[in-house]
Design an enzyme around this catalytic site. Structure first.
Site, PDB file in Angstrom:
ATOM      1  N   GLU A   1     -37.336  -2.851 -25.642  1.00  0.00           N
ATOM      2  CA  GLU A   1     -37.678  -3.852 -26.631  1.00  0.00           C
ATOM      3  C   GLU A   1     -37.205  -5.195 -26.068  1.00  0.00           C
ATOM      4  O   GLU A   1     -36.042  -5.307 -25.674  1.00  0.00           O
ATOM      5  CB  GLU A   1     -36.946  -3.522 -27.944  1.00  0.00           C
ATOM      6  CG  GLU A   1     -37.417  -4.380 -29.086  1.00  0.00           C
ATOM      7  CD  GLU A   1     -36.691  -4.073 -30.396  1.00  0.00           C
ATOM      8  OE1 GLU A   1     -36.034  -3.024 -30.501  1.00  0.00           O
ATOM      9  OE2 GLU A   1     -36.797  -4.910 -31.300  1.00  0.00           O
TER      10      GLU A   1
ATOM     11  N   ARG B   1     -27.607   9.473 -23.486  1.00  0.00           N
ATOM     12  CA  ARG B   1     -27.520   8.105 -22.973  1.00  0.00           C
ATOM     13  C   ARG B   1     -26.283   7.959 -22.104  1.00  0.00           C
ATOM     14  O   ARG B   1     -25.366   8.781 -22.153  1.00  0.00           O
ATOM     15  CB  ARG B   1     -27.507   7.101 -24.118  1.00  0.00           C
ATOM     16  CG  ARG B   1     -26.263   7.175 -24.986  1.00  0.00           C
ATOM     17  CD  ARG B   1     -26.410   6.385 -26.280  1.00  0.00           C
ATOM     18  NE  ARG B   1     -26.627   4.968 -26.068  1.00  0.00           N
ATOM     19  CZ  ARG B   1     -27.758   4.313 -26.387  1.00  0.00           C
ATOM     20  NH1 ARG B   1     -28.763   4.956 -26.932  1.00  0.00           N
ATOM     21  NH2 ARG B   1     -27.862   3.035 -26.184  1.00  0.00           N
TER      22      ARG B   1
ATOM     23  N   LYS C   1     -26.756  -3.869 -26.980  1.00  0.00           N
ATOM     24  CA  LYS C   1     -27.343  -5.210 -26.888  1.00  0.00           C
ATOM     25  C   LYS C   1     -26.673  -6.175 -27.851  1.00  0.00           C
ATOM     26  O   LYS C   1     -26.465  -7.326 -27.524  1.00  0.00           O
ATOM     27  CB  LYS C   1     -28.829  -5.134 -27.221  1.00  0.00           C
ATOM     28  CG  LYS C   1     -29.668  -4.610 -26.092  1.00  0.00           C
ATOM     29  CD  LYS C   1     -31.114  -4.794 -26.479  1.00  0.00           C
ATOM     30  CE  LYS C   1     -31.997  -3.831 -25.729  1.00  0.00           C
ATOM     31  NZ  LYS C   1     -33.305  -3.713 -26.354  1.00  0.00           N
TER      32      LYS C   1
END
Ligand code: ATP
Ligand code: MG
Length: 575
Positions: free
Chosen positions: A38, A269, A279
C-alpha cells in the site's frame, strides 16, 4: 547477483504447494505472484522478506511477479511513496517487466462485482451507524445479530448503492455489506463491509469516486483480475481466507472470473529485534525527527539500509537463512548484521582509517622523506592486487594503540619502564602493518596530562615484504596512515536504533531509542579513499565495514557511514 553461487532454494511449505500444483497441472505450470504494497509509507526490512519470497518464487519457477500498488484507500497515499517503493524493489534486484499495476485501476470492475453481489442476493446496503454495527457483530463467544436492513429487497439495495455512488449521502450513513452469516464462528464472515462512503480525492482517480472498496474485498478481486496463482500474505490474514474464497467463488459463479481461483497462502511476517517494523511507528520516528528522514541509515527502511551500506545480496542471504514458515517468531538483529558482514567480507576492498587519531613520530626517520608500503586490497583475493600506502616520519595511529601504563597482556605501544627489579626495560615493539617494526620511546603531554604525541624509532631492516622483515618478532600489529598524506573525513558511526531487543515492551517505544545510535567523528584516512564514489564500500581494517555516503559524498571529499562492526559488539551485552 551472482547466479552460479546461489545454492538450490531450500524447500518450504509454499514451495511444496507450488510443486504439487505443477505436478497436478492445476495452473498449467503457471506461477504468478505479486508484491502488493500500500503506498502509504516506505518499505522496510520486513517487506524485503515478502519481496524475496514473491519475486524469488516467480524467478525460480519461471513465472512472473507483479508489483501492485494496493491504493484503494484514498486518504494516506502519495506519489512519493510510490516512487520510493519502485526504487527499493529495483535496488533489491527485481524487475516486474510490464507487470506494474494499480488496484485503483480496477475500481470499475470492483463496482460491477458489487452490483452483481447485490443482484444475486449476496450483498445489502446497511444503514446502521458504525457503533451499532460493531455492537451487533457479536463477540468471539457470542453470535452477531442480523441488521434490520439485512432483508432489504434487491431493488432497494441497488437503488441505494447507486445513490451512494452518485454522492447523495454523507460519509458513514450507509455501507454495502456481504450477506454471509451473522452467526459464523469466524467474525470476518459476519457480513463484512465491502464498500463505504468516503468523500475524498484519490491520487489516481481524483474525484471520480466517493465510495471506496474495503481492503478485504478489493484484494481478492485484484488477484483474480491479474490471474495470480498464489497470493502470498502474512499470517494476520489467515482468518480472512474464508471470505477471500467465498467472494471469488461467488464472482466466478457470476462469470467475472474463471476457475481455478487464486489461492491465498499465509506465512509468518518478519519480526526483528532492536527495530520497529510498523509503518505507523516509522512515520512517527520521521515526523518527530528522532531520525533524519526516511533514508536515515539507522531506520529499518530499505532506503535507510541502502545508505547504511547494507547490500541487496546481504538481504538475499538473510531471507534465505531465515526461511519461510507458518509460525511467528523473532529474529535477532545480529543475524541480519552477520549476513551483511558475510557479504561485505567477500566484496569490500580493504582500506586503512584511523578513527581516533594521535600522532606517532618516528624520531630516526628523516623529515621530508617518504616511501611506499604495499597493502593487499583483499587478503583472500590476491588477484585484486595491492595498493601503495605512503609512509613518512609522522603517522596517525589509534589513540588506544598506545598505553602509558599498560596492563599485563597489552601488546601494543608502551614506553620504556622499570621492571620489578628496578631495571629500565625498553619500550614495546610493534609492527606498523605493511611497514616497519618500531620501538616506543615515550610520549608528549599537554598541561592537562593528555597525550599529544607518541614517539618511537624504527628498525630500518624490518620493512614488510623485504627479506629481513621477520627478523624481529613482535606480538602487536597496528594500523596507521601517514599524517602528511592522510585525508581528514567525516565518519558516522552508526549503531542500533533501539537500545533494547523489544522496543516498547516495558514503556513507550520512543523511550527505548538508543542515544548512541549515531556518533559523528573526524577520522584520518589513507589517500586511496579520497576518490571514493558514493555507495562504494570498504572494510576499514580492524574497524568494520563502511560505505561512502550516497548523498553527502562529494568528488574528492568522501563522507563515510559505518555499516557494521567487524564483530558482533552486542553479543556480550545480551548474555
Ligand atoms: P499496513 O499496516 O499499512 O498494512 P504493511 O506492513 O502490511 O502495513 P503493506 O504495504 O500492506 O504494508 O505490505 C506489503 C506486503 O508486504 C504485504 O503483502 C505484507 O504482507 C508484506 N509485509 C509487510 N510487513 C511484513 C513483514 N514484517 N514481514 C514480511 N512481510 C511483510
Ligand atoms: Mg498491509
Amino acid at each position: 547477483m551472482s547466479e552460479q553461487k546461489t545454492p538450490a532454494p531450500a524447500a518450504n511449505f509454499i514451495r511444496n504447494i507450488i510443486d504439487e500444483d505443477i505436478r497436478s497441472a492445476k495452473w498449467g505450470g503457471r506461477v504468478e505472484t505479486r508484491f502488493p504494497p500500500e503506498p502509504n509509507g516506505y518499505l522496510h526490512y520486513g517487506h524485503a522478506k515478502s519481496i524475496f519470497l514473491n519475486f524469488g518464487l516467480a524467478r525460480d519457477y519461471g513465472g512472473v511477479c507483479h508489483l501492485r500498488f494496493d491504493d484503494t484507500n484514498p486518504e494516506k497515499e502519495e506519489q512519493e511513496y510510490v516512487d520510493s517503493i519502485i526504487e527499493s524493489v529495483k535496488w533489491l534486484g527485481f524487475d516486474w517487466g510490464k507487470h506494474l499495476y494499480y488496484a485503483s485501476d480496477y475500481f470499475d470492475t470492483m463496482y460491477a462485482c458489487a452490483e452483481y453481489l447485490i443482484q444475486s442476493g449476496n450483498a445489502y446496503v446497511d444503514s446502521l451507524s458504525a457503533e451499532e454495527m460493531r455492537a451487533w457483530r457479536g463477540t468471539l463467544s457470542e453470535p452477531g445479530k442480523n441488521s434490520p436492513y439485512r432483508s432489504r429487497s434487491v431493488e432497494e439495495n441497488l437503488d441505494l448503492f447507486r445513490r451512494m455512488k452518485a454522492g447523495e449521502f454523507p460519509d458513514g450513513t450507509h455501507v454495502l455489506r456481504a450477506k454471509i452469516d451473522m452467526a459464523s464462528p469466524n467474525i470476518n464472515m459476519r457480513d463484512p463491509a465491502i464498500y463505504r462512503i468516503k468523500h475524498a480525492s484519490h491520487h489516481n482517480t481524483g474525484d471520480t469516486w466517493c465510495i471506496y472498496p474495503m481492503y478485504t474485498y478489493a484484494h481478492p478481486i485484484e488477484d483474480a483480475i491479474e490471474n495470480i496463482t498464489h497470493s502470498i500474505c502474512t499470517l494476520e490474514f489467515e482468518d480472512q481466507r474464508p471470505f477471500y474464497d467465498w467472494l471469488l467463488d461467488k464472482l466466478a459463479d457470476g462469470g467475472f472470473f474463471k476457475r481455478p481461483l487464486p489461492q491465498q497462502i499465509e506465512f509468518a511476517r518478519l519480526n526483528l529485534t532492536y527495530v520497529v517494523l510498523s509503518k505507523r511507528k516509522l512515520i512517527q520516528l520521521v515526523e518527530e525527527k528522532h531520525v533524519d528522514g526516511w533514508d536515515d541509515p539507522r531506520l529499518p527502511t530499505l532506503m535507510g539500509a541502502r545508505r547504511r551500506g547494507f547490500t541487496a545480496e546481504g538481504f538475499k542471504r538473510f531471507t534465505d537463512q531465515i526461511g519461510v514458515s507458518k509460525s511467528d517468531g523473532w529474529i535477532d538483529m545480529s543475524v541480519l548484521e552477520a549476513c551483511m558482514r558475510d557479504d561485505l567480507n567477500e566484496h569490500a576492498l580493504r582500506r586503512i582509517a584511523v578513527l581516533d587519531p594521535v600522532k606517532l613520530i618516528i624520531d630516526n626517520y628523516p623529515d621530508g622523506r617518504s616511501e611506499d608500503c604495499f597493502a593487499p586490497n583483499h587478503p583472500q583475493q590476491p588477484d585484486l592486487g595491492k595498493r601503495a600506502v605512503p609512509f613518512s616520519r609522522e603517522l596517525w595511529i589509534e589513540r588506544e594503540d598506545f598505553e602509558e601504563n599498560p596492563l599485563k597482556g597489552y601488546f601494543r605501544l608502551f614506553p620504556p619502564r622499570l621492571d620489578a627489579s628496578g631495571i629500565m626495560q625498553p619500550g614495546n615493539k610493534v609492527r606498523l602493518r605493511y611497514g616497519y617494526v618500531v620501538e616506543c620511546t615515550g610520549c608528549d603531554k599537554d598541561a592537562a596530562g593528555n597525550i599529544t604525541a607518541v614517539h618511537c624509532t624504527y628498525l630500518p631492516d624490518t620493512k614488510s615484504g623485504t627479506p629481513g622483515a621477520d627478523s624481529v618478532k613482535v606480538k602487536g600489529n597496528i594500523h596507521w596512515v601517514s599524517a602528511r598524506h592522510a585525508i581528514d573525513a567525516e565518519v558516522r558511526l552508526y549503531d542500533r536504533l533501539f537500545a533494547v531487543p523489544n522496543p516498547g515492551q516495558e514503556r513507550d517505544y520512543i523511550a527505548d531509542l538508543n542515544p548512541a545510535s549515531r556518533t559523528v567523528i573526524h577520522a584520518q584516512l589513507e589517500p586511496a579513499l579520497k576518490d571514493a564514489r558514493p555507495e562504494e564500500r570498504f572494510q576499514f581494517e580492524r574497524h568494520g565495514y563502511f560505505v561512502a555516503d550516497l548523498k553527502d559524498t562529494k568528488p574528492g571529499a568522501p563522507v563515510f557511514n559505518r555499516t557494521v562492526t567487524l564483530k558482533d559488539s552486542w553479543a556480550k551485552v545480551e548474555k
